[in-house]
Design a protein around this motif. Structure first.
Motif, PDB file in Angstrom:
ATOM      1  N   GLN A  60       7.430  20.231   6.177  1.00 57.88           N
ATOM      2  CA  GLN A  60       6.386  20.333   5.129  1.00 57.88           C
ATOM      3  C   GLN A  60       7.190  19.903   4.053  1.00 57.88           C
ATOM      4  OE1 GLN A  60       3.328  20.770   5.222  1.00 57.88           O
ATOM      5  NE2 GLN A  60       3.259  21.204   7.327  1.00 57.88           N
ATOM      6  N   VAL A  61       6.803  18.603   3.467  1.00 61.61           N
ATOM      7  CA  VAL A  61       7.465  18.128   2.222  1.00 61.61           C
ATOM      8  C   VAL A  61       6.274  18.081   1.149  1.00 61.61           C
ATOM      9  CG1 VAL A  61       9.388  16.873   3.379  1.00 61.61           C
ATOM     10  CG2 VAL A  61       7.068  15.885   2.952  1.00 61.61           C
ATOM     11  N   PRO A  62       6.620  18.070  -0.301  1.00 61.25           N
ATOM     12  CA  PRO A  62       5.752  17.926  -1.059  1.00 61.25           C
ATOM     13  C   PRO A  62       5.175  16.437  -1.087  1.00 61.25           C
ATOM     14  CG  PRO A  62       7.681  18.639  -2.157  1.00 61.25           C
ATOM     15  CD  PRO A  62       7.968  18.207  -0.816  1.00 61.25           C
ATOM     16  N   GLY A  63       3.830  16.429  -1.124  1.00 64.55           N
ATOM     17  CA  GLY A  63       3.271  15.169  -1.076  1.00 64.55           C
ATOM     18  C   GLY A  63       2.979  14.904   0.367  1.00 64.55           C
ATOM     19  N   ASN A  64       3.119  15.643   1.357  1.00 62.24           N
ATOM     20  CA  ASN A  64       2.685  15.122   2.704  1.00 62.24           C
ATOM     21  C   ASN A  64       1.319  14.801   2.833  1.00 62.24           C
ATOM     22  OD1 ASN A  64       3.541  14.730   5.342  1.00 62.24           O
ATOM     23  ND2 ASN A  64       3.384  16.903   5.896  1.00 62.24           N
ATOM     24  N   ARG A  65       0.333  15.412   2.513  1.00 58.36           N
ATOM     25  CA  ARG A  65      -0.984  14.984   2.674  1.00 58.36           C
ATOM     26  C   ARG A  65      -1.600  13.681   2.032  1.00 58.36           C
ATOM     27  NH1 ARG A  65      -3.818  17.384   6.573  1.00 58.36           N
ATOM     28  NH2 ARG A  65      -5.885  17.316   5.364  1.00 58.36           N
ATOM     29  N   LEU A  66      -0.902  13.593   0.731  1.00 58.44           N
ATOM     30  CA  LEU A  66      -1.223  12.337   0.057  1.00 58.44           C
ATOM     31  C   LEU A  66      -0.536  11.220   0.820  1.00 58.44           C
ATOM     32  CD1 LEU A  66      -2.124  10.775  -2.760  1.00 58.44           C
ATOM     33  CD2 LEU A  66       0.257  11.433  -3.392  1.00 58.44           C
ATOM     34  N   MET A  67       0.756  11.316   1.370  1.00 58.92           N
ATOM     35  CA  MET A  67       1.075  10.161   1.735  1.00 58.92           C
ATOM     36  C   MET A  67       0.524   9.823   3.285  1.00 58.92           C
ATOM     37  SD  MET A  67       5.315  10.044   3.059  1.00 58.92           S
ATOM     38  CE  MET A  67       5.515  11.584   3.615  1.00 58.92           C
ATOM     39  N   PHE A  68       0.077  10.837   3.939  1.00 57.60           N
ATOM     40  CA  PHE A  68      -0.846  10.512   5.166  1.00 57.60           C
ATOM     41  C   PHE A  68      -2.128   9.873   4.858  1.00 57.60           C
ATOM     42  CE2 PHE A  68      -4.038  12.235   8.005  1.00 57.60           C
ATOM     43  CZ  PHE A  68      -3.786  11.459   8.997  1.00 57.60           C
ATOM     44  N   THR A  69      -2.774  10.222   3.670  1.00 61.17           N
ATOM     45  CA  THR A  69      -4.156   9.728   3.196  1.00 61.17           C
ATOM     46  C   THR A  69      -3.863   8.202   2.954  1.00 61.17           C
ATOM     47  OG1 THR A  69      -4.706  11.943   2.467  1.00 61.17           O
ATOM     48  CG2 THR A  69      -6.051   9.727   1.600  1.00 61.17           C
ATOM     49  N   ILE A  70      -2.834   7.852   2.258  1.00 63.25           N
ATOM     50  CA  ILE A  70      -2.409   6.623   1.656  1.00 63.25           C
ATOM     51  C   ILE A  70      -2.262   5.724   2.903  1.00 63.25           C
ATOM     52  CG2 ILE A  70      -0.672   5.101   0.682  1.00 63.25           C
ATOM     53  CD1 ILE A  70      -0.399   7.315  -1.471  1.00 63.25           C
ATOM     54  N   ILE A  71      -1.188   6.175   3.876  1.00 59.19           N
ATOM     55  CA  ILE A  71      -1.005   5.388   5.179  1.00 59.19           C
ATOM     56  C   ILE A  71      -2.298   5.284   6.018  1.00 59.19           C
ATOM     57  CG2 ILE A  71       0.303   5.622   7.322  1.00 59.19           C
ATOM     58  CD1 ILE A  71       2.374   7.023   5.758  1.00 59.19           C
ATOM     59  N   LEU A  72      -3.097   6.244   6.173  1.00 61.03           N
ATOM     60  CA  LEU A  72      -4.279   6.093   6.893  1.00 61.03           C
ATOM     61  C   LEU A  72      -5.509   5.171   6.261  1.00 61.03           C
ATOM     62  CD1 LEU A  72      -6.130   7.116   9.476  1.00 61.03           C
ATOM     63  CD2 LEU A  72      -6.830   8.850   8.006  1.00 61.03           C
ATOM     64  N   GLY A  73      -5.262   5.278   4.899  1.00 62.75           N
ATOM     65  CA  GLY A  73      -6.114   4.346   4.132  1.00 62.75           C
ATOM     66  C   GLY A  73      -5.785   3.005   4.312  1.00 62.75           C
ATOM     67  N   THR A  74      -4.400   2.588   4.349  1.00 57.76           N
ATOM     68  CA  THR A  74      -4.138   1.184   4.392  1.00 57.76           C
ATOM     69  C   THR A  74      -4.209   0.626   5.770  1.00 57.76           C
ATOM     70  OG1 THR A  74      -1.675   1.805   4.804  1.00 57.76           O
ATOM     71  CG2 THR A  74      -2.276   1.430   2.408  1.00 57.76           C
ATOM     72  N   MET A  75      -4.263   1.707   6.725  1.00 57.33           N
ATOM     73  CA  MET A  75      -4.764   1.050   8.069  1.00 57.33           C
ATOM     74  C   MET A  75      -6.043   0.931   8.372  1.00 57.33           C
ATOM     75  SD  MET A  75      -2.054   3.619  10.168  1.00 57.33           S
ATOM     76  CE  MET A  75      -2.708   3.403  11.693  1.00 57.33           C
ATOM     77  N   MET A  76      -6.978   1.561   7.487  1.00 54.92           N
ATOM     78  CA  MET A  76      -8.654   1.377   7.847  1.00 54.92           C
ATOM     79  C   MET A  76      -8.883   0.049   7.095  1.00 54.92           C
ATOM     80  SD  MET A  76      -9.316   5.092   7.062  1.00 54.92           S
ATOM     81  CE  MET A  76     -11.040   5.108   7.161  1.00 54.92           C
ATOM     82  N   ILE A  77      -8.111  -0.658   6.328  1.00 56.71           N
ATOM     83  CA  ILE A  77      -8.597  -1.894   5.447  1.00 56.71           C
ATOM     84  C   ILE A  77      -8.225  -2.997   6.565  1.00 56.71           C
ATOM     85  CG2 ILE A  77      -8.023  -3.420   3.674  1.00 56.71           C
ATOM     86  CD1 ILE A  77      -7.344  -0.955   2.136  1.00 56.71           C
ATOM     87  N   PRO A  78      -9.245  -3.685   6.813  1.00 53.93           N
ATOM     88  CA  PRO A  78      -8.943  -4.852   7.757  1.00 53.93           C
ATOM     89  C   PRO A  78      -7.997  -6.036   6.938  1.00 53.93           C
ATOM     90  CG  PRO A  78     -11.106  -4.903   7.085  1.00 53.93           C
ATOM     91  CD  PRO A  78     -10.328  -3.888   6.653  1.00 53.93           C
ATOM     92  N   ALA A  79      -7.154  -6.537   7.756  1.00 50.14           N
ATOM     93  CA  ALA A  79      -6.273  -7.731   7.455  1.00 50.14           C
ATOM     94  C   ALA A  79      -6.939  -9.127   6.857  1.00 50.14           C
ATOM     95  CB  ALA A  79      -5.045  -7.899   8.398  1.00 50.14           C
ATOM     96  N   TRP A  80      -8.151  -9.272   7.366  1.00 51.25           N
ATOM     97  CA  TRP A  80      -8.887 -10.388   6.973  1.00 51.25           C
ATOM     98  C   TRP A  80      -9.199 -10.322   5.496  1.00 51.25           C
ATOM     99  CZ3 TRP A  80     -13.878  -9.204   5.721  1.00 51.25           C
ATOM    100  CH2 TRP A  80     -14.430  -8.063   6.438  1.00 51.25           C
ATOM    101  N   CYS A  81      -9.501  -9.125   4.967  1.00 52.90           N
ATOM    102  CA  CYS A  81     -10.111  -8.967   3.622  1.00 52.90           C
ATOM    103  C   CYS A  81      -9.217  -9.281   2.608  1.00 52.90           C
ATOM    104  CB  CYS A  81     -10.893  -7.760   3.641  1.00 52.90           C
ATOM    105  SG  CYS A  81      -9.769  -6.285   3.088  1.00 52.90           S
ATOM    106  N   CYS A  82      -7.866  -9.447   2.823  1.00 54.25           N
ATOM    107  CA  CYS A  82      -6.981  -9.341   1.766  1.00 54.25           C
ATOM    108  C   CYS A  82      -6.417 -10.927   1.585  1.00 54.25           C
ATOM    109  CB  CYS A  82      -5.809  -8.667   1.898  1.00 54.25           C
ATOM    110  SG  CYS A  82      -6.339  -6.869   1.891  1.00 54.25           S
TER     111      CYS A  82
END
Length: 82
Positions: A60-82
Motif C-alpha cells: 500500500q503506497v500513497p497514490g496507489n489508486r490514482l496510479m492505477f486509474t492513470i495506467i488504466l485510463g491510458t490503456m483504454m485510449i486507442p493508439a489510432w486516435c493520437c
C-alpha cells in the motif's frame, strides 16, 4: 532514338546477383540472431513488467489508486486516435 540517349546514363540492368547472395547467405546465423534478440527482449520485458506490477499490488503506497486509474485510463485510449 536509343534507350541510352534518353536515360542520361541511368539504365536498368536486371540481374540475379541479389537473389544469389540471399540464397548463399548464412541463414542459421540470421535465425540465431533473431531468436537471441527476441528471447532477450521477452525476458527483460517480463522481468520489468513483473516488478512494475508486483510492487503496487503487494504494498500500500500513497497514490496507489490514482496510479492505477492513470495506467488504466491510458490503456483504454486507442493508439489510432493520437
Amino acid at each position: 532514338m536509343s534507350a541510352t540517349a534518353t536515360t542520361s546514363g541511368a539504365t536498368f540492368n536486371p540481374a540475379l546477383e541479389g537473389y544469389e547472395n540471399v540464397v548463399a547467405a548464412d541463414r542459421g546465423r540470421w535465425l540465431f540472431n533473431t531468436a537471441f534478440i527476441a528471447l532477450t527482449i521477452m525476458l527483460l520485458r517480463l522481468l520489468f513488467d513483473l516488478a512494475g506490477g508486483l510492487c503496487p499490488g503487494a504494498h500500500q503506497v500513497p497514490g496507489n489508486r490514482l496510479m492505477f486509474t492513470i495506467i488504466l485510463g491510458t490503456m483504454m485510449i486507442p493508439a489510432w486516435c493520437c
